[in-house]
Design an enzyme around this catalytic site. Structure first.
Site, PDB file in Angstrom:
ATOM      1  N   ASN A  23      85.502 -10.484  -2.583  1.00 40.02           N
ATOM      2  CA  ASN A  23      85.157  -9.739  -1.368  1.00 40.02           C
ATOM      3  C   ASN A  23      86.440  -9.150  -0.735  1.00 40.02           C
ATOM      4  OD1 ASN A  23      83.523  -8.699   0.740  1.00 40.02           O
ATOM      5  ND2 ASN A  23      82.153 -10.444   0.505  1.00 40.02           N
ATOM      6  N   ARG A  24      86.294  -8.630   0.466  1.00 42.31           N
ATOM      7  CA  ARG A  24      87.398  -7.856   1.043  1.00 42.31           C
ATOM      8  C   ARG A  24      88.436  -8.701   1.765  1.00 42.31           C
ATOM      9  NH1 ARG A  24      82.693  -5.461  -0.274  1.00 42.31           N
ATOM     10  NH2 ARG A  24      82.994  -3.258  -0.656  1.00 42.31           N
ATOM     11  N   HIS A  34      87.882  -7.892  -4.138  1.00 34.23           N
ATOM     12  CA  HIS A  34      87.832  -8.685  -5.366  1.00 34.23           C
ATOM     13  C   HIS A  34      89.206  -8.919  -6.005  1.00 34.23           C
ATOM     14  CE1 HIS A  34      83.672  -8.430  -4.754  1.00 34.23           C
ATOM     15  NE2 HIS A  34      83.367  -7.371  -5.481  1.00 34.23           N
ATOM     16  N   HIS A  65      80.211 -12.188 -10.601  1.00 35.07           N
ATOM     17  CA  HIS A  65      79.671 -10.923 -10.103  1.00 35.07           C
ATOM     18  C   HIS A  65      78.529 -10.399 -10.971  1.00 35.07           C
ATOM     19  CE1 HIS A  65      79.664  -7.020  -8.119  1.00 35.07           C
ATOM     20  NE2 HIS A  65      80.519  -7.500  -7.244  1.00 35.07           N
ATOM     21  N   TYR A 102      75.023  -8.903 -11.886  1.00 29.12           N
ATOM     22  CA  TYR A 102      73.977  -8.111 -11.239  1.00 29.12           C
ATOM     23  C   TYR A 102      72.671  -8.573 -11.865  1.00 29.12           C
ATOM     24  CZ  TYR A 102      77.498  -4.691  -9.660  1.00 29.12           C
ATOM     25  OH  TYR A 102      78.568  -4.063  -9.083  1.00 29.12           O
ATOM     26  N   GLN A 156      77.312 -13.313  -0.562  1.00 27.09           N
ATOM     27  CA  GLN A 156      77.322 -11.875  -0.345  1.00 27.09           C
ATOM     28  C   GLN A 156      76.101 -11.339  -1.088  1.00 27.09           C
ATOM     29  OE1 GLN A 156      79.587 -10.113   1.441  1.00 27.09           O
ATOM     30  NE2 GLN A 156      79.139  -8.008   0.867  1.00 27.09           N
ATOM     31  N   GLU A 201      76.266 -13.270  -4.568  1.00 28.90           N
ATOM     32  CA  GLU A 201      77.567 -13.862  -4.895  1.00 28.90           C
ATOM     33  C   GLU A 201      77.865 -15.028  -3.957  1.00 28.90           C
ATOM     34  OE1 GLU A 201      80.469 -10.583  -4.626  1.00 28.90           O
ATOM     35  OE2 GLU A 201      78.730  -9.299  -4.746  1.00 28.90           O
TER      36      GLU A 201
END
Ligand code: BGC
Length: 329
Positions: free
Chosen positions: A78-79, A104, A174, A176, A277, A294
Site C-alpha cells: 500500500n501507499r 507497494h 496481491h 486478484y 485493502q 489484501e
C-alpha cells in the site's frame, strides 16, 4: 504433491514454478519471482477445476508484473505518502512509483525479487534477503513466505521476517480473485461480506485522510453479504466509483467471504492482520475482471504515529498468516 519445473524465459535468475496439488485436484502454481501465486485451481459446484485468480496469458508478463498479479508485496504494501517517512530522527526517501507517493514498496519491491525455494514436507518456503537500503528502506530484512495447500482446499500463506535495524514492514499477497473462474466475467458480480464497522477515508491519491469512518448507511457497509457491483451502482460518487479502501476488521476472528453464484465457489478469508485493502481492480486492462482483498497492516502507518508503533525491531519476528478457504455453496 509438490513439483518444481523451470520456465523457459530469459530472466536474470532461473524462473521456477512450484506446483502444489492436493488429493482433490486443487492446485496452486507459485513462481520464485516475487514468491508469486501464478494460478489457483479449485473445484466449482460441478467438480470442474477453475482458476480463481487472474493470471497473465503471456507468461513473460510476470517479468514486470505491471499489475502485481498474485505477487508478494513489500517491503511496505500500500501507499507511503510523499514517498518518505521519518524514523529515529532520520528521513528515509523511497521510490516514488505512484506519484507523488510510494506504492507497494516502490519499483524495487519484493514483487521484483527472486526468492530461494525450499520444499518442506507439505509446504513450500520461499525466502529472500533484502539488503539494507533496498528501495530506500532501512535494515537488512530476511523475508520468508510459506505456502501450504491443505486437503480441505485452504491456501495458507505465512509471512515471517526479521531485521537487523528498526524498519517498517507490511507484507501481503496481491491476488486478484475472480471466483467465477472466467476472467471475461466481472469479478464484481460476486457477493462480498466484510466483518468491518470502520474504514479509512482516502484522498484522491488513495492516501488515508486520517478520518476513520463508520460504514453505517454507506456503500462501505459489507457486514451483510451483498453484491459488489450493486453497491457500486447504488452509491455512485464523484471521480472514482469502485472500491480502493482499507477496512478495519472488528476483531482477530473477523472474516471476509467472497461468493460467486455462477460457479458456486465461496472463499473465506482469515488472517491476524487488523484489516484489508479492498480494491475492485478498476485500473486493470479489463477493469473489474478481478478484485483484491489484501490482508495487511495500515496504509501509510510509518507517517501516522496515531496508528501505533508497527515498526519491526531487531530480535523480533514479523509473523502474520493469511488463509483462503474454498468451499462450494
Ligand atoms: C491498490 C490500487 C493499485 C493496485 C495496483 C492496489 O493494492 O490499492 O490502487 O492500483 O494495487 O498497484
Amino acid at each position: 504433491m509438490i513439483n518444481v519445473r523451470k520456465i523457459n524465459l530469459e530472466t536474470p535468475e532461473d524462473l521456477l514454478c512450484v506446483e502444489i496439488t492436493n488429493t482433490n485436484g486443487a492446485k496452486v502454481e507459485l513462481l520464485n519471482l516475487g514468491a508469486t501465486i501464478m494460478s489457483l485451481y479449485v473445484p466449482d459446484r460441478n467438480g470442474l477445476l477453475r482458476n480463481v485468480v487472474l493470471s497473465y496469458n503471456d507468461i513473460s508478463e510476470y517479468r514486470a508484473n505491471q499489475f502485481y498479479f498474485g505477487s508478494t508485496i513489500g517491503r511496505y504494501a500500500n501507499r507511503i505518502s510523499n514517498g518518505c517517512f521519518r524514523l529515529a530522527d532520520k528521513t528515509y526517501k523511497l521510490q516514488i512509483n505512484d506519484f507523488p507517493n510510494t506504492n507497494h514498496g516502490g519499483y524495487d519491491g519484493l514483487h521484483s525479487k527472486f526468492f530461494k525455494i525450499r520444499l518442506l514436507d507439505e509446504s513450500v518456503e520461499m525466502s529472500y534477503l533484502s539488503a539494507d537500503g533496498e528501495a530506500g528502506f532501512p535494515g537488512e530484512v530476511f523475508v520468508v513466505v510459506i505456502y501450504k495447500l491443505t486437503e480441505d482446499n485452504e491456501l495458507i500463506i505465512e509471512y515471517r521476517a526479521t531485521s537487523d535495524q528498526d524498519t517498517p514492514l507490511n507484507l501481503t499477497n496481491h491476488c486478484y480473485f475472480n471466483l467465477s473462474g472466467d476472467p471475461a466475467l466481472l469479478a464484481t458480480d460476486a457477493l462480498l461480506c466484510i466483518d468491518a464497522e470502520k474504514y479509512m477515508e482516502n484522498d484522491s491519491h488513495f492516501i488515508p485522510t486520517g478520518r476513520v469512518l463508520n460504514v453505517d448507511s454507506t456503500k462501505y457497509d459489507f457486514r451483510e453479504i451483498k453484491q459488489i457491483s450493486s453497491a457500486i451502482s447504488q452509491y455512485n460518487c464523484k471521480s472514482f466509483n469502485g472500491f480502493n479502501e482499507y477496512f478495519l476488521l472488528r476483531n482477530e476472528q473477523s472474516t471476509c467471504v467472497l461468493y460467486d453464484q455462477r460457479s458456486g465457489i465461496k472463499m473465506t478469508l482469515r488472517s491476524n492482520y487488523p484489516g484489508i485493502q479492498f480494491y475492485t481492480g478498476d485500473f486493470l486492462r479489463n477493469p473489474r475482471s478481478g478484485i483484491c482483498l489484501e490482508s495487511q497492516l495500515y496504509p501509510d502507518a510509518p507517517n501516522r504515529p496515531e496508528l501505533g508503533d508497527l515498526i519491526l525491531k531487531p530480535g523480533c519476528m514479523y509473523n502474520y498468516t493469511i488463509k483462503y478457504k474454498f468451499q462450494i455453496q
